[in-house]
Design a protein around this motif. Structure first.
Motif, PDB file in Angstrom:
ATOM      1  N   VAL A   1       3.894  -3.847   7.936  1.00 44.33           N
ATOM      2  CA  VAL A   1       5.255  -3.314   7.961  1.00 44.33           C
ATOM      3  C   VAL A   1       5.182  -1.881   7.429  1.00 44.33           C
ATOM      4  O   VAL A   1       4.860  -1.648   6.257  1.00 44.33           O
ATOM      5  CB  VAL A   1       6.206  -4.157   7.097  1.00 44.33           C
ATOM      6  N   ILE A   2       5.421  -0.943   8.327  1.00 46.63           N
ATOM      7  CA  ILE A   2       5.344   0.473   7.946  1.00 46.63           C
ATOM      8  C   ILE A   2       6.747   0.923   7.547  1.00 46.63           C
ATOM      9  O   ILE A   2       7.654   0.971   8.387  1.00 46.63           O
ATOM     10  CB  ILE A   2       4.827   1.346   9.102  1.00 46.63           C
ATOM     11  N   LEU A   3       6.921   1.246   6.254  1.00 43.37           N
ATOM     12  CA  LEU A   3       8.220   1.682   5.729  1.00 43.37           C
ATOM     13  C   LEU A   3       8.305   3.206   5.827  1.00 43.37           C
ATOM     14  O   LEU A   3       7.695   3.934   5.044  1.00 43.37           O
ATOM     15  CB  LEU A   3       8.405   1.231   4.280  1.00 43.37           C
ATOM     16  N   THR A   4       9.021   3.660   6.851  1.00 42.82           N
ATOM     17  CA  THR A   4       9.219   5.103   7.007  1.00 42.82           C
ATOM     18  C   THR A   4      10.485   5.521   6.270  1.00 42.82           C
ATOM     19  O   THR A   4      11.335   4.684   5.961  1.00 42.82           O
ATOM     20  CB  THR A   4       9.300   5.498   8.485  1.00 42.82           C
ATOM     21  N   PHE A   5      10.579   6.836   6.002  1.00 51.06           N
ATOM     22  CA  PHE A   5      11.700   7.312   5.184  1.00 51.06           C
ATOM     23  C   PHE A   5      12.412   8.441   5.930  1.00 51.06           C
ATOM     24  O   PHE A   5      11.826   9.493   6.180  1.00 51.06           O
ATOM     25  CB  PHE A   5      11.194   7.805   3.829  1.00 51.06           C
ATOM     26  N   GLN A   6      13.638   8.137   6.328  1.00 54.62           N
ATOM     27  CA  GLN A   6      14.504   9.129   6.977  1.00 54.62           C
ATOM     28  C   GLN A   6      13.845   9.740   8.222  1.00 54.62           C
ATOM     29  O   GLN A   6      13.797  10.970   8.377  1.00 54.62           O
ATOM     30  CB  GLN A   6      14.885  10.233   5.977  1.00 54.62           C
ATOM     31  N   CYS A   7      13.399   8.837   9.120  1.00 55.60           N
ATOM     32  CA  CYS A   7      12.749   9.298  10.365  1.00 55.60           C
ATOM     33  C   CYS A   7      13.542   8.889  11.606  1.00 55.60           C
ATOM     34  O   CYS A   7      12.977   8.759  12.711  1.00 55.60           O
ATOM     35  CB  CYS A   7      11.325   8.726  10.457  1.00 55.60           C
ATOM     36  N   VAL A   8      14.841   8.648  11.449  1.00 51.26           N
ATOM     37  CA  VAL A   8      15.662   8.118  12.542  1.00 51.26           C
ATOM     38  C   VAL A   8      15.531   8.961  13.803  1.00 51.26           C
ATOM     39  O   VAL A   8      15.271   8.443  14.900  1.00 51.26           O
ATOM     40  CB  VAL A   8      17.145   8.046  12.101  1.00 51.26           C
TER      41      VAL A   8
ATOM     42  N   PHE B   1       2.612  -4.050   3.412  1.00 51.67           N
ATOM     43  CA  PHE B   1       3.828  -3.227   3.400  1.00 51.67           C
ATOM     44  C   PHE B   1       3.370  -1.813   2.984  1.00 51.67           C
ATOM     45  O   PHE B   1       2.868  -1.634   1.868  1.00 51.67           O
ATOM     46  CB  PHE B   1       4.875  -3.766   2.427  1.00 51.67           C
ATOM     47  N   VAL B   2       3.504  -0.876   3.891  1.00 55.09           N
ATOM     48  CA  VAL B   2       2.943   0.469   3.678  1.00 55.09           C
ATOM     49  C   VAL B   2       4.092   1.489   3.575  1.00 55.09           C
ATOM     50  O   VAL B   2       4.964   1.529   4.451  1.00 55.09           O
ATOM     51  CB  VAL B   2       1.999   0.882   4.819  1.00 55.09           C
ATOM     52  N   SER B   3       4.049   2.329   2.496  1.00 56.07           N
ATOM     53  CA  SER B   3       5.083   3.355   2.302  1.00 56.07           C
ATOM     54  C   SER B   3       4.450   4.740   2.082  1.00 56.07           C
ATOM     55  O   SER B   3       3.224   4.855   1.910  1.00 56.07           O
ATOM     56  CB  SER B   3       5.972   3.020   1.092  1.00 56.07           C
ATOM     57  N   GLU B   4       5.273   5.764   2.160  1.00 56.45           N
ATOM     58  CA  GLU B   4       4.951   7.150   1.804  1.00 56.45           C
ATOM     59  C   GLU B   4       4.236   7.941   2.890  1.00 56.45           C
ATOM     60  O   GLU B   4       4.127   9.178   2.790  1.00 56.45           O
ATOM     61  CB  GLU B   4       4.118   7.241   0.502  1.00 56.45           C
TER      62      GLU B   4
ATOM     63  N   LEU C   1       0.852  -1.196   0.000  1.00 57.21           N
ATOM     64  CA  LEU C   1       0.000   0.000   0.000  1.00 57.21           C
ATOM     65  C   LEU C   1       0.885   1.242   0.000  1.00 57.21           C
ATOM     66  O   LEU C   1       1.872   1.306   0.735  1.00 57.21           O
ATOM     67  CB  LEU C   1      -0.896   0.036   1.241  1.00 57.21           C
ATOM     68  N   CYS C   2       0.488   2.216  -0.865  1.00 60.11           N
ATOM     69  CA  CYS C   2       1.174   3.519  -0.870  1.00 60.11           C
ATOM     70  C   CYS C   2       0.167   4.585  -0.459  1.00 60.11           C
ATOM     71  O   CYS C   2      -1.016   4.515  -0.857  1.00 60.11           O
ATOM     72  CB  CYS C   2       1.721   3.859  -2.255  1.00 60.11           C
ATOM     73  N   ALA C   3       0.609   5.514   0.325  1.00 54.09           N
ATOM     74  CA  ALA C   3      -0.289   6.584   0.760  1.00 54.09           C
ATOM     75  C   ALA C   3      -0.860   7.355  -0.422  1.00 54.09           C
ATOM     76  O   ALA C   3      -1.921   7.976  -0.327  1.00 54.09           O
ATOM     77  CB  ALA C   3       0.438   7.526   1.710  1.00 54.09           C
TER      78      ALA C   3
END
Length: 776
Positions: free
Chosen positions: A111-118, A78-81, A47-49
């Motif tokens: 599984v939530i794929l976050t981007f550059q959220c460290v 698997f969720v991104s964006e 899934l993409c937002a």
């Protein structure tokens, strides 16, 4: 964690039952793609937002709809964006959403794929150590966070940028593109996202867009156009990728924009063209036209450009060496745009602030400027030397300068008189020395001795195939101008100067009518000059305070020029072989300026503005009056009482300007005419230089031959002018040239009717002894 460690953790997670979401944070596009590729299996759902189910084309995604699926569907998601979108709303919104994701319950696996959220995830872990097992961070080199530019439709990104249609595509581009700049074509503005973690700028108005499309735009202030102008240019940029291409296609070569001004008038109704031409000039200038470029520098709009074309010259000093070239460039430019009336009027007002030097800035392009020239001549003529003033007129009003050109009457009296008369007429003054001469001639009346009566001349005129034009009131004052215009039109003019009958009125001066009028070519009357002079037609009325200047001369010169052009057309068409201009009488402007009445009381009232008066037995003739049969005609500038004053000019009297009249025979000079000079007693030679011999007793003499019949032939040698008398078969003889005595090679110019027909013809003069001396 490495990517292998992350994959192992995801695998363990997917095997558990009744679990909460797992967050996997990635730092770059490559790692994200690697994970997604690894899990591209039938049992997994991605899934993409930005999917259409959750997000409209230009809107923020509806995240609760995503969470709804995660909560109620038993599958591996698997969720991104999501986080890339949330960064638009800022850190607070992002952290809050991460908390909700970590705390929610799911039917299956998420599984939530976050981007550059460290940094945000570490903060959550620090606050709640229990979250550590549900968050994994894939270590890697972070992708650069792009700058977002919200734009209107029509932007084409540069090489280091990408274009996204609508807000929905923003997150995918952030997570998958390597662009430094993302152009988001959206109706949103950066003001809607005040806490954004992205750097956002708006590029919504057309001017800002153009600045990004072509860096040259930034040298143009936005005030140079309104939104409609810039939008027009932006629309054109869809076809042309730069200002240079656009201007070249729509206006003309950017290297020759000075030439384009010649089409200005026909394009004047096209506002878009005018604006684009203005922009082209601001960007690329006007070639080598230095004056045009100076005007462009100060212009801030298309109308302002025209204003600058008029006013920039006022910044120049007329004594500077470059002034004349700047002046001439400006004059040509103003003629190209056809001298708009409003600008002319404004210029004529402001230029007078230059005092006497205002003259130097005017042109003969318009009637307003010509009238102002006369006003300034009246005001400042005595502040200039005469030669200086004539030089100025040569530049600013060539026709008026030509009017002041000397015509050589072969009489010192007439030469001096009419040069002074014309100059004083133009500057609207009478000088004391000239007034003395007028009074003297009023008594001496030397014209009776110098000039033949017209009636004795007209019988000898050949009227074969000739059209005569009766030009009422056209005196000899115009001969300098007429000869100048004939020269320009390649017309030969033979002039005979004579005197009219007294009093100098039309009814007494038509004796030539029956002689010069034929059945085939009846005389054509041209009376416009007379109507202007004596009836104030076309608004020339000396009685008005604002009309006490000789501005009628403007129209008179135009009428003469129009007539000469018509004659040339008829001659070249073969309608006739010769034209004759003949006047009944002249007229006096200075008598009107003088404005005095005679002290003598006559039995009868003055006629023709008081210039003449019917005789009466009881009258005593004034010294300044001459006997004109049943009239007294004044030969000075007085008026007999009882007549209405003249408005513009006057006739009826016996001054030289009223009495002296021309007969002008005009023919066309063929361009192919050939001229040879030779000794008077020999034939032409076609090789070498013709030679003549002189001695103490033998004067220099030559013979001229022409392939065409010429009139009024003369030669100029070593600065001396000699008349050449016609003999037969197109030969013309100069019998004595007494000043030509030295043995050398001379240059000879041949004229016909005032027109140069051959120049620079060599003539070698030798001593009759045979020995050559100083042959140069």
């Amino acid at each position: 964690m490495t990517i292998q460690e992350v994959i192992k953790k995801i695998d363990r997670y997917l095997k558990k039952d009744n679990v909460e979401p797992l967050i996997v944070d990635v730092q770059n596009k490559a790692d994200l793609e690697a994970i997604m590729l690894h899990y591209q299996l039938p049992q997994n759902v991605f899934l993409c937002a930005s999917d259409a189910a959750f997000c409209k084309p230009d809107e923020f995604p509806v995240i609760p709809n995503i969470l709804e699926r995660l909560a109620h569907e038993n599958t591996n998601f698997f969720v991104s964006e999501i986080t890339s979108f949330l960064k638009l709303k800022g850190e607070k919104a992002l952290v809050q959403e991460l908390k909700e994701l970590l705390s929610m319950s799911t039917e299956g696996h998420a599984v939530i794929l976050t981007f550059q959220c460290v940094e945000y995830l570490h903060t959550l872990i620090k606050n709640d150590r229990r979250l550590d097992s549900r968050i994994c961070v894939l270590e890697g080199i972070p992708s650069a966070r792009p700058k977002l530019i919200f734009t209107a439709e029509g932007i084409q990104p540069t090489d280091a940028s990408a274009l996204v249609k609508g807000l929905r595509g923003m997150a995918k581009a952030v997570e998958s593109a390597a662009a430094e700049i993302l152009y988001i074509e959206t109706a949103k503005s950066k003001d809607q996202y005040p806490f954004s973690l992205y750097t956002i700028s708006d590029l919504k108005n057309p001017y800002e867009v153009l600045c990004h499309l072509d860096a040259m735009t930034s040298v143009l202030p936005e005030s140079y156009g309104d939104e409609e102008n810039w939008q027009y240019a932006l629309t054109e940029f869809r076809k042309y990728s730069s200002w240079q291409q656009l201007i070249s296609a729509q206006i003309g070569s950017v290297n020759n924009l000075d030439i384009v001004i010649s089409t200005y008038k026909q394009k004047a109704s096209n506002k878009k063209w005018l604006w684009l031409y203005f922009i082209g000039l601001k960007l690329f200038h006007a070639g080598n036209n230095s004056y045009f470029n100076k005007a462009i520098e100060t212009a801030t709009s298309p109308s302002g450009l025209i204003h600058s074309l008029y006013r920039t010259i006022l910044e120049e000093d007329p004594t500077d060496k470059d002034f004349i070239s700047q002046y001439r460039q400006r004059k040509d430019l103003l003629n190209s745009i056809e001298n708009p009336l409003d600008e002319v009027s404004g210029f004529c007002k402001i230029v007078q602030s230059k005092g006497k030097y205002a003259l130097c800035y005017l042109t003969d392009n318009t009637l307003q400027e010509k009238e102002l020239i006369f006003k300034l001549l009246d005001r400042y003529s005595e502040d200039f030397g005469r030669a200086e003033l004539l030089d100025i007129l040569e530049r600013i009003y060539p026709d008026l300068r030509a009017y002041l050109t000397a015509y050589h009457f072969k009489s010192e009296l007439l030469d001096n008189y009419f040069q002074e008369y014309k100059y004083q007429k133009v500057v609207n003054k009478i000088f004391p020395d000239f007034m003395t001469l007028v009074e003297k001639q009023a008594v001496d009346r030397d014209y009776n001795r110098i000039l033949p009566p017209r009636s004795s001349v007209i019988e000898g005129i050949d009227v074969t195939d000739t059209q005569t034009y009766f030009t009422d009131a056209m005196g000899v004052e115009y001969l300098g101008y007429i000869m100048s215009r004939c020269h320009a039109l390649k017309l030969m003019a033979k002039v005979t100067v004579c005197r009219c009958e007294l009093p100098s009125i039309t009814s007494r001066n038509k004796e030539f009518w029956d002689v010069l009028s034929t059945n085939r070519f009846p005389i054509i009357s041209v009376d416009k000059i007379d109507k202007i002079k004596h009836h104030g037609e076309e608004g020339y009325d000396y009685s008005r305070e604002d009309r006490k200047l000789p501005i009628h001369l403007i129209r008179e010169l135009e009428l003469i020029d129009e007539l000469l052009k018509k004659i040339k057309t008829n001659l070249t068409n073969g309608d006739y072989q010769k034209a004759i201009l003949i006047a009944d009488h002249g007229a006096s402007r200075l008598a009107v300026i003088h404005g005095t009445e005679n002290l003598w009381e006559m039995q009868s009232s003055g006629k023709h503005s008081g210039r003449c008066c019917p005789k009466s037995e009881v009258d005593e003739r004034p010294d300044s009056a001459t006997d004109a049969e049943d009239f007294w005609a004044l030969a000075n500038y007085d008026r007999f009482k009882g007549s209405r004053k003249a408005n513009v000019e006057v006739h009826g009297g016996a001054t030289l300007e009223e009495v002296t009249v021309p007969i002008i025979e005009i023919s066309y000079l063929n361009d192919a005419v050939e001229v040879k000079i030779m000794p008077i007693d020999s034939t032409a030679t076609f090789t070498g230089i013709p030679e003549i011999f002189v001695s103490f007793r033998k004067k220099a003499a030559i013979k001229v031959f022409s392939t065409e019949k010429l009139v009024d032939v003369s030669v100029v040698i070593d600065g001396h002018t000699y008349e050449a008398k016609p003999t037969a078969d197109n030969f013309y003889v100069v019998e004595e040239m007494t000043e030509i005595r030295r043995a050398k090679t001379y240059s000879v110019d041949v004229f016909a009717g005032g027109m140069p027909v051959a120049t620079g013809l060599p003539l070698r003069v030798k001593k009759e002894s045979g020995s050559e001396k100083n042959i140069l």
